[in-house]
Design a protein around this motif. Structure first.
Motif, mmCIF file in Angstrom:
data_model
loop_
_atom_site.group_PDB
_atom_site.id
_atom_site.type_symbol
_atom_site.label_atom_id
_atom_site.label_comp_id
_atom_site.label_asym_id
_atom_site.label_seq_id
_atom_site.Cartn_x
_atom_site.Cartn_y
_atom_site.Cartn_z
ATOM 1 N N LYS A 104 90.440 71.611 33.751
ATOM 2 C CA LYS A 104 89.834 72.696 32.158
ATOM 3 C C LYS A 104 89.145 71.806 32.070
ATOM 4 N N LEU A 105 88.619 71.146 32.623
ATOM 5 C CA LEU A 105 86.877 69.486 32.225
ATOM 6 C C LEU A 105 85.940 69.677 32.886
ATOM 7 N N LYS A 106 85.151 69.894 33.249
ATOM 8 C CA LYS A 106 83.707 69.940 33.508
ATOM 9 C C LYS A 106 82.949 68.830 34.391
ATOM 10 N N ASP A 107 83.357 67.936 34.065
ATOM 11 C CA ASP A 107 83.362 66.504 35.163
ATOM 12 C C ASP A 107 85.011 65.199 34.677
ATOM 13 N N GLY A 133 88.734 60.652 38.437
ATOM 14 C CA GLY A 133 88.047 60.187 37.480
ATOM 15 C C GLY A 133 87.276 59.264 38.090
ATOM 16 N N SER A 134 87.009 59.800 39.288
ATOM 17 C CA SER A 134 86.033 59.359 40.415
ATOM 18 C C SER A 134 83.877 59.517 39.151
ATOM 19 N N MET A 135 83.268 58.486 39.116
ATOM 20 C CA MET A 135 82.020 57.767 38.556
ATOM 21 C C MET A 135 81.389 59.283 40.058
ATOM 22 N N GLY A 136 80.487 59.580 39.470
ATOM 23 C CA GLY A 136 78.964 60.500 40.263
ATOM 24 C C GLY A 136 78.265 60.591 39.323
ATOM 25 N N SER A 137 76.913 61.295 38.947
ATOM 26 C CA SER A 137 75.860 61.127 38.603
ATOM 27 C C SER A 137 75.799 61.815 37.272
ATOM 28 N N VAL A 138 77.231 62.947 36.601
ATOM 29 C CA VAL A 138 77.548 63.207 35.965
ATOM 30 C C VAL A 138 77.892 62.309 35.066
ATOM 31 N N VAL A 139 78.714 61.506 35.053
ATOM 32 C CA VAL A 139 79.321 60.493 34.636
ATOM 33 C C VAL A 139 78.312 59.668 33.906
ATOM 34 N N GLY A 140 77.720 59.594 34.923
ATOM 35 C CA GLY A 140 76.407 58.032 34.711
ATOM 36 C C GLY A 140 75.356 58.844 33.629
ATOM 37 N N GLU A 141 75.282 60.236 33.797
ATOM 38 C CA GLU A 141 74.381 60.587 33.250
ATOM 39 C C GLU A 141 74.754 60.772 31.609
ATOM 40 N N GLU A 170 79.080 61.925 46.424
ATOM 41 C CA GLU A 170 77.807 61.255 46.177
ATOM 42 C C GLU A 170 77.005 59.977 46.800
ATOM 43 N N ALA A 171 78.033 59.587 47.084
ATOM 44 C CA ALA A 171 77.425 58.063 48.470
ATOM 45 C C ALA A 171 75.786 57.485 47.700
ATOM 46 N N SER A 172 75.287 56.969 48.094
ATOM 47 C CA SER A 172 74.695 56.920 47.091
ATOM 48 C C SER A 172 73.748 56.176 45.686
ATOM 49 N N LEU A 173 73.989 57.985 45.612
ATOM 50 C CA LEU A 173 73.583 58.797 44.271
ATOM 51 C C LEU A 173 74.789 58.756 43.492
ATOM 52 N N SER A 174 76.351 58.311 43.320
ATOM 53 C CA SER A 174 77.173 57.943 42.962
ATOM 54 C C SER A 174 76.888 56.335 42.530
#
Length: 290
Positions: A104-107, A133-141, A170-174
Motif C-alpha cells: 500500500k505504498l508508492k515506493d 527498502g531498495s534505493m531507486g530513482s524515486v527514493v533519491g528524488e 535500476e542499475a546505474s540510475l540507482s
C-alpha cells in the motif's frame, strides 16, 4: 490426576461457534520471548521482555515523531518508471506494481513535514516492506525534494534509513542517487540547517555509503544491522569468522561510526534535543508541548 473434569457428557460445539485463537495475536522475538501484539503496539513495537525493536515503517515513525500524528506528506504520488526495460524473474514494472499492491505504498520512502515538539521538522522515512527498502530513482528524488523543502523553508531534516541498498533493477540510475542525495545534503549544510540521520534495522549498501552516514549527528536504534556489505558477504569474501555482534549498531558505535544509540521511546526527545543544540535554541521539553 486430571485437573479438569467434565460433569456433563456429550457437549458439542458447532464449527462456526468455536473460538479459535485469531492469527497475529502473539509475536515471538528472535530470543524466543512471546509478547501480546496489542502490548507490543502500545510499547512502540519494542518487546518489553528483551528490548527487541521490531521493524516498523514510515507510518509508525511518523506517528512517533509528529505531534498528534499530524503532517503534510510531500510528493506522495511519485512512482518508478522502467527506462532500462529490466526483466529478471519478472518484469520490473510488474514487480513495482505487486509491491505497491502488497505494501500500500508508492515506493520505498515517504517524506513529510509537520510539528515535532511544537516546531516544524521535515522527515524522510524508508519502508523495508517495499522491495526491501531498495534505493531507486524515486527514493533519491523524494529525498532530494524533501531536502529542497527544508532549505526553502529553513527547517531541520531527519532521515530514517531502513534499506537493503541500491535497487538493482535500476542499475546505474540507482547508484546515481548516492551522488544526488549527497550533493543535496551539502546544500543543506551550506544553509546551516541541522541534519539528523537515524539508522534502523537494516541500513546497508548504497544507503549506508551515502546519506545514512552523512548526518551532523548519526544515531541508531539498538541491535540494528548497519553495514555496506552484509555479514555473510564479508565472511565469504574474507574467509574469516567475524566478531560477535559484527555490524550491529553497538559494534558500529564502538568503532566510531555512530554518535549514539537510543531506544525507540527516546528518539523524539533526543532528535529534537540535537536540533535545538545545533541551532543554539532553547531546549524544548516534551511535557511543554500539547
Amino acid at each position: 490426576m486430571a485437573w479438569f473434569k467434565r460433569t456433563d457428557k456429550g457437549i458439542q460445539t458447532s464449527t462456526e461457534n468455536k473460538k479459535d485463537t485469531p492469527k497475529g495475536l502473539w509475536y515471538k522475538t528472535p530470543s524466543g520471548k512471546i509478547i501480546d501484539t496489542e502490548e507490543l503496539k502500545r510499547n512502540l513495537y519494542v518487546s518489553p521482555e528483551d528490548g527487541y525493536h521490531v521493524r516498523i515503517g514510515s507510518k509508525h515513525y511518523f506517528e512517533l515523531f509528529f505531534d498528534n500524528n499530524k503532517f503534510k506528506e510531500l510528493d506522495k504520488n511519485l512512482t518508478s518508471k522502467d527506462p532500462l526495460k529490466f526483466v529478471d524473474t519478472k518484469k520490473y514494472t510488474d514487480r513495482v506494481k505487486a509491491a505497491q499492491e502488497k505494501s500500500k505504498l508508492k515506493d520505498a520512502v515517504r517524506t513529510a513535514v509537520g510539528k515535532s515538539l511544537g516546531k516544524d521538522l521535515v522527515i524522510a522515512a524508508m519502508d523495508f516492506a517495499f522491495i526491501g527498502g531498495s534505493m531507486g530513482s524515486v527514493v533519491g528524488e523524494k529525498i532530494a525534494r524533501a531536502i529542497n523543502y527544508a532549505i526553502e523553508h529553513k527547517l531541520p531534516f531527519l532521515m530514517i534509513s531502513k534499506s537493503g541498498g541500491a535497487r538493482m533493477m535500476e542499475a546505474s540510475l540507482s547508484l546515481m542517487q548516492l551522488v544526488k542525495t549527497s550533493a543535496k545534503l551539502a546544500q543543506l549544510a551550506d544553509a546551516k540547517l541541522p541534519y539528523i540521520s537515524l539508522c534502523t534495522d537494516p541500513t546497508t549498501g548504497g544507503t549506508t555509503a551515502s546519506y545514512a552516514m552523512l548526518g551532523d549527528i548519526n544515531i541508531a536504534e539498538p541491535n540494528a544491522l548497519i553495514a555496506f556489505a552484509g555479514p555473510r558477504v564479508v565472511k565469504d569474501t574474507t574467509g574469516k569468522d567475524l566478531p560477535e555482534g559484527f555490524q550491529k549498531s553497538e559494534f558500529v558505535l564502538e568503532h566510531g561510526f555512530l554518535d549514539a544509540i537510543y531506544e525507540r521511546k527516546n528518539l523524539k526527545k533526543q532528535v529534537n534535543l540535537y536540533i535545538d543544540l545545533i541551532q543554539n535554541l532553547p531546549i524544548r521539553k516534551e511535557e511543554s508541548v500539547s
